[in-house]
Design a protein around this motif. Structure first.
Motif, PDB file in Angstrom:
ATOM      1  N   ILE A 370       0.841  -1.201   0.000  1.00 48.49           N
ATOM      2  CA  ILE A 370       0.000   0.000   0.000  1.00 48.49           C
ATOM      3  C   ILE A 370       0.880   1.257   0.000  1.00 48.49           C
ATOM      4  N   ALA A 371       1.938   1.224   0.795  1.00 55.37           N
ATOM      5  CA  ALA A 371       2.875   2.357   0.835  1.00 55.37           C
ATOM      6  C   ALA A 371       3.451   2.629  -0.552  1.00 55.37           C
ATOM      7  N   ASP A 372       3.815   1.570  -1.251  1.00 60.08           N
ATOM      8  CA  ASP A 372       4.385   1.713  -2.596  1.00 60.08           C
ATOM      9  C   ASP A 372       3.390   2.358  -3.552  1.00 60.08           C
ATOM     10  N   MET A 373       2.129   1.927  -3.463  1.00 55.51           N
ATOM     11  CA  MET A 373       1.103   2.507  -4.349  1.00 55.51           C
ATOM     12  C   MET A 373       0.873   3.984  -4.019  1.00 55.51           C
ATOM     13  N   TYR A 374       0.888   4.339  -2.738  1.00 56.51           N
ATOM     14  CA  TYR A 374       0.710   5.734  -2.355  1.00 56.51           C
ATOM     15  C   TYR A 374       1.851   6.590  -2.895  1.00 56.51           C
ATOM     16  N   ALA A 375       3.077   6.084  -2.728  1.00 60.09           N
ATOM     17  CA  ALA A 375       4.244   6.831  -3.199  1.00 60.09           C
ATOM     18  C   ALA A 375       4.181   7.056  -4.714  1.00 60.09           C
ATOM     19  N   LYS A 376       3.736   6.040  -5.430  1.00 64.30           N
ATOM     20  CA  LYS A 376       3.653   6.158  -6.894  1.00 64.30           C
ATOM     21  C   LYS A 376       2.524   7.075  -7.335  1.00 64.30           C
ATOM     22  N   SER A 377       1.604   7.385  -6.414  1.00 61.54           N
ATOM     23  CA  SER A 377       0.456   8.229  -6.760  1.00 61.54           C
ATOM     24  C   SER A 377       0.625   9.677  -6.302  1.00 61.54           C
ATOM     25  N   ALA A 378       1.803  10.008  -5.777  1.00 62.05           N
ATOM     26  CA  ALA A 378       1.999  11.336  -5.179  1.00 62.05           C
ATOM     27  C   ALA A 378       1.644  12.466  -6.145  1.00 62.05           C
ATOM     28  N   ASN A 379       2.038  12.344  -7.386  1.00 61.09           N
ATOM     29  CA  ASN A 379       1.786  13.440  -8.340  1.00 61.09           C
ATOM     30  C   ASN A 379       0.318  13.580  -8.711  1.00 61.09           C
ATOM     31  N   ASP A 380      -0.479  12.554  -8.405  1.00 59.82           N
ATOM     32  CA  ASP A 380      -1.896  12.587  -8.772  1.00 59.82           C
ATOM     33  C   ASP A 380      -2.779  13.060  -7.624  1.00 59.82           C
ATOM     34  N   CYS A 381      -2.174  13.305  -6.469  1.00 58.08           N
ATOM     35  CA  CYS A 381      -2.961  13.667  -5.289  1.00 58.08           C
ATOM     36  C   CYS A 381      -2.498  15.023  -4.743  1.00 58.08           C
ATOM     37  N   GLY A 382      -3.396  15.704  -4.040  1.00 56.82           N
ATOM     38  CA  GLY A 382      -3.051  17.013  -3.493  1.00 56.82           C
ATOM     39  C   GLY A 382      -3.219  18.109  -4.532  1.00 56.82           C
ATOM     40  N   LYS A 383      -3.458  19.325  -4.036  1.00 52.58           N
ATOM     41  CA  LYS A 383      -3.704  20.444  -4.950  1.00 52.58           C
ATOM     42  C   LYS A 383      -2.466  21.296  -5.197  1.00 52.58           C
ATOM     43  N   THR A 384      -1.515  21.220  -4.268  1.00 54.53           N
ATOM     44  CA  THR A 384      -0.296  22.007  -4.402  1.00 54.53           C
ATOM     45  C   THR A 384       0.905  21.066  -4.382  1.00 54.53           C
ATOM     46  N   VAL A 385       2.064  21.631  -4.710  1.00 55.61           N
ATOM     47  CA  VAL A 385       3.279  20.819  -4.674  1.00 55.61           C
ATOM     48  C   VAL A 385       3.516  20.295  -3.261  1.00 55.61           C
ATOM     49  N   PHE A 386       3.271  21.161  -2.265  1.00 58.42           N
ATOM     50  CA  PHE A 386       3.462  20.755  -0.868  1.00 58.42           C
ATOM     51  C   PHE A 386       2.554  19.577  -0.533  1.00 58.42           C
ATOM     52  N   TRP A 393       4.515  11.250   3.409  1.00 56.80           N
ATOM     53  CA  TRP A 393       4.396  10.996   4.856  1.00 56.80           C
ATOM     54  C   TRP A 393       3.448   9.827   5.103  1.00 56.80           C
ATOM     55  N   LEU A 394       2.357   9.839   4.357  1.00 61.16           N
ATOM     56  CA  LEU A 394       1.382   8.756   4.499  1.00 61.16           C
ATOM     57  C   LEU A 394       2.012   7.427   4.088  1.00 61.16           C
ATOM     58  N   ALA A 395       2.745   7.461   2.976  1.00 61.54           N
ATOM     59  CA  ALA A 395       3.428   6.246   2.523  1.00 61.54           C
ATOM     60  C   ALA A 395       4.429   5.758   3.566  1.00 61.54           C
ATOM     61  N   ALA A 396       5.143   6.709   4.186  1.00 64.50           N
ATOM     62  CA  ALA A 396       6.124   6.354   5.219  1.00 64.50           C
ATOM     63  C   ALA A 396       5.444   5.716   6.428  1.00 64.50           C
ATOM     64  N   ASP A 397       4.272   6.249   6.789  1.00 65.72           N
ATOM     65  CA  ASP A 397       3.537   5.678   7.924  1.00 65.72           C
ATOM     66  C   ASP A 397       3.189   4.213   7.671  1.00 65.72           C
ATOM     67  N   TYR A 420      10.920   7.541   1.849  1.00 62.51           N
ATOM     68  CA  TYR A 420       9.705   8.327   1.618  1.00 62.51           C
ATOM     69  C   TYR A 420       9.761   9.648   2.395  1.00 62.51           C
ATOM     70  N   LYS A 421      10.236   9.589   3.631  1.00 60.51           N
ATOM     71  CA  LYS A 421      10.337  10.809   4.435  1.00 60.51           C
ATOM     72  C   LYS A 421      11.280  11.827   3.788  1.00 60.51           C
ATOM     73  N   ALA A 422      12.316  11.309   3.122  1.00 56.08           N
ATOM     74  CA  ALA A 422      13.267  12.198   2.441  1.00 56.08           C
ATOM     75  C   ALA A 422      12.612  12.926   1.270  1.00 56.08           C
ATOM     76  N   ARG A 423      11.573  12.316   0.698  1.00 52.92           N
ATOM     77  CA  ARG A 423      10.874  12.934  -0.441  1.00 52.92           C
ATOM     78  C   ARG A 423       9.726  13.837   0.011  1.00 52.92           C
ATOM     79  N   ALA A 424       9.340  13.712   1.278  1.00 58.45           N
ATOM     80  CA  ALA A 424       8.263  14.549   1.819  1.00 58.45           C
ATOM     81  C   ALA A 424       8.801  15.952   2.112  1.00 58.45           C
ATOM     82  N   PRO A 425       7.922  16.907   2.351  1.00 54.01           N
ATOM     83  CA  PRO A 425       8.390  18.263   2.702  1.00 54.01           C
ATOM     84  C   PRO A 425       9.311  18.236   3.918  1.00 54.01           C
ATOM     85  N   GLN A 426      10.336  19.060   3.888  1.00 54.83           N
ATOM     86  CA  GLN A 426      11.303  19.113   4.980  1.00 54.83           C
ATOM     87  C   GLN A 426      10.956  20.265   5.933  1.00 54.83           C
TER      88      GLN A 426
END
Length: 456
Positions: A370-386, A393-397, A420-426
C-alpha cells in the motif's frame, strides 16, 4: 443456651480461620523473600508448608515456586534428586491451574510441563511429543511460548530423523506449528495496530499503552525468529525436488483419495511447485472430487501462469469464499491484491490488501505494498506541490507499520520509510507554509485518506 454455644463455636471457627490466614500470609512472605534471593535451603521447607496448609491462599505460592524449582533443578547434585524436583515442578504448575483457574492460562501451564520434559529428556520422544500435543489440543490460543513452539516441532523432526514417523507426519506438524505461530503473531499485531496508528497520528501513548506496544514488538520479533528456525529445520525435506517424486510415485494409487489429494495439493502449492504437470493433475483431481479453497486456489495459480488473469481472479475469489482459515484467506486476498496492483488498479488492490490484513494483521508486506502505491500516486494527489509531496508521509507511515507488525521485513520497511520521508516536505518547507500540525486530506484522488503535518 444453644444459641450461645452455636455463637461461641462460630466465633472459634472465625478466629481459627483468621489465625490460619495470618499464618499463611506470614509463611508466604518469608518464603517469597528467601526464594527471591535464591536461598533455596530456607525457602523450600516454607514452600512445602504452604502447599500442605495454604494451597489456595495466593497464586504467588506457585509463581515463586516455579522459579525456585527451576533454580533447584539446575543445581541438583544427583540425577535422582533432579527427577524428584522435575516432578515437583510439574505438580506446581498443575496445582496452580487447579487452585487459580481464572488467573492461569491452561496452555501456558501445559507448555511449561512439556518444556521441562523436553529440556531434561523425560520419557521417550513420543511421550515428549504427546506433552506438546496436549497443549495444542487443550488450549492452542494460549500456546504462546516461542521456545516451546519450536521445541514441539524439533521433537517431531527428531522422530522423523530416527525413522519413527514418516515425512507426511512431519509436514502435518509443520503446518500445525506454523498455524500456532501465526495465531500468536496475529494476536500481537492486532494488539499493536491501534497503538501504532495512535502514535503515527502524533497522539501520546499512555505508559500502559507504550508497554503493550513494546511487548508486542518483542514477541513479534521472537515469533519471526522461531518461524525461521522451524523453516530451517524442515529445510530440503520439503522442497520441490523431494515433493514431486514422492507424490508422483503415489498419484495413480491415491488419485481417488480426497485426503491424500488435499495434502499433496496444499504442500505443492505452499512450496510453489506449480510448474510441474503433477500440480495440475493433483489440483484438477481434487477440484472434481471436492471443490475447496485449496483446489480453487491452485487452479487460479495455473490460470495465472497461463496468462489468463480474469480466470485466475475468478478462481481466487472462489477460493477466498470457501476458505475458513484466516491465515490462508489472507494469502488469497494478498494474491488477488497483487494481481490488481500489477494492472494499475490501485483502489481495488488496496481493498484486497486490507482484506488480507483483516484476516492476518501481521501481514506486514501488505502495508508495504500500500505504501508503494501511495508513493507512486503522489503526483496525482493534493492540490499544491506541498500537498503532493505530503503523500510521502502517508506512505512512510504505512511502511513503518509494515516493519512493526512483521519484524522479518523491518530492515527493508524502515529503509523504505526513510526514503519516503526524504521525499516529503522538509522542515524549511513546513515553516514556509506554516503547515505544522495541519491536516491534509487527499480527497481528490483514489487514496482518500489524510495525514497530519509533523512538527519537525
Amino acid at each position: 443456651m444453644k444459641f450461645k454455644i452455636a455463637f461461641t463455636l462460630l466465633g472459634l471457627v472465625f478466629a481459627f480461620n483468621v489465625a490460619s490466614a495470618q499464618d499463611c500470609r506470614v509463611t508466604l512472605s518469608l518464603f517469597n523473600e528467601s526464594a527471591k534471593v535464591k536461598n533455596f535451603s530456607d525457602a523450600y521447607p516454607k514452600y512445602k508448608d504452604l502447599l500442605k496448609n495454604c494451597s489456595d491462599y495466593h497464586i504467588l505460592i506457585y509463581k515463586r515456586g516455579e522459579k525456585m524449582l527451576e533454580g533447584m533443578i539446575d543445581v541438583a547434585e544427583t540425577e535422582e534428586r533432579k527427577q524428584e524436583l522435575i516432578q515437583e515442578f510439574i505438580n506446581n504448575q498443575m496445582m496452580r491451574l487447579e487452585n487459580f483457574p481464572n488467573d492461569t492460562k491452561e496452555g501456558a501451564m501445559l507448555a511449561d510441563v512439556a518444556m521441562i520434559k523436553y529440556k531434561h529428556e523425560i520419557g521417550t520422544l513420543e511421550e515428549r511429543l504427546k506433552a506438546f500435543e496436549d497443549v495444542a489440543e487443550a488450549d492452542k490460543d494460549n500456546f504462546s511460548s516461542p521456545v516451546a513452539i519450536y521445541a514441539y516441532f524439533r521433537t517431531a523432526n527428531d522422530l522423523n530423523d530416527t525413522g519413527e514417523r514418516d515425512i507426511q507426519f512431519l509436514f502435518d506438524k509443520y503446518d500445525e506449528v506454523i498455524e500456532l505461530i501465526e495465531i500468536q503473531e496475529n494476536d500481537k499485531a492486532a494488539e499493536a495496530q491501534p497503538l501504532i496508528e495512535k502514535k503515527q497520528s502524533q497522539q501520546e501513548l499512555t505508559s500502559r499503552e507504550s508497554r503493550i506496544l513494546k511487548n508486542s514488538e518483542i514477541y513479534l520479533r521472537n515469533y519471526t525468529k522461531i518461524k525461521g528456525s522451524v523453516n530451517s529445520l524442515l529445510g530440503s525435506k520439503a522442497d520441490c525436488d523431494n515433493l514431486i517424486p514422492l507424490y508422483n510415485k503415489e498419484f495413480d494409487e491415491k488419485k481417488s483419495d480426497v485426503s491424500w489429494l488435499r495434502n499433496a495439493n496444499a504442500r505443492l502449492s505452499a512450496k510453489d511447485c506449480t510448474e510441474d504437470p503433477l500440480f495440475f493433475k493433483v489440483s484438477e483431481a481434487l477440484h472434481k472430487k471436492e471443490p475447496s479453497a485449496n483446489s480453487a486456489y491452485s487452479l487460479g495459480q495455473l490460470a495465472e501462469a497461463e496468462g489468463n488473469r480474469a480466470k485466475a481472479l475468478e478462481y481466487f475469489n472462489e477460493a477466498a469464499e470457501l476458505e475458513t482459515s484466516k491465515s490462508k484467506k489472507s494469502r488469497i486476498y494478498y494474491r488477488i491484491a497483487n494481481n490488481y496492483k500489477d494492472r494499475g488498479n490501485y483502489s481495488q488492490a488496496r481493498s484486497y490488501y486490507r482484506r488480507a490484513l483483516d484476516s492476518k494483521p501481521s501481514l506486514g508486506i501488505a502495508y508495504l505494498k500500500i505504501a508503494d502505491m501511495y508513493a507512486k500516486s503522489a503526483n496525482d494527489c493534493g492540490k499544491t506541490v506541498f500537498e503532493k509531496r505530503a503523500v510521502y508521509w502517508l506512505a512512510a507511515d504505512y511502511a513503518t507499520r509494515a516493519g512493526i507488525v512483521d519484524p522479518s521485513i523491518s530492515s527493508n520497511a524502515d529503509a523504505t520509510a526513510e526514503s519516503y520521508k526524504a521525499r516529503a516536505p522538509q522542515k524549511s518547507d513546513i515553516f514556509q507554509e506554516e503547515a505544522a500540525g495541519r491536516k491534509i486530506s487527499f480527497s481528490n484522488c483514489w487514496i482518500r485518506e489524510s495525514v497530519v503535518v509533523p512538527n519537525i
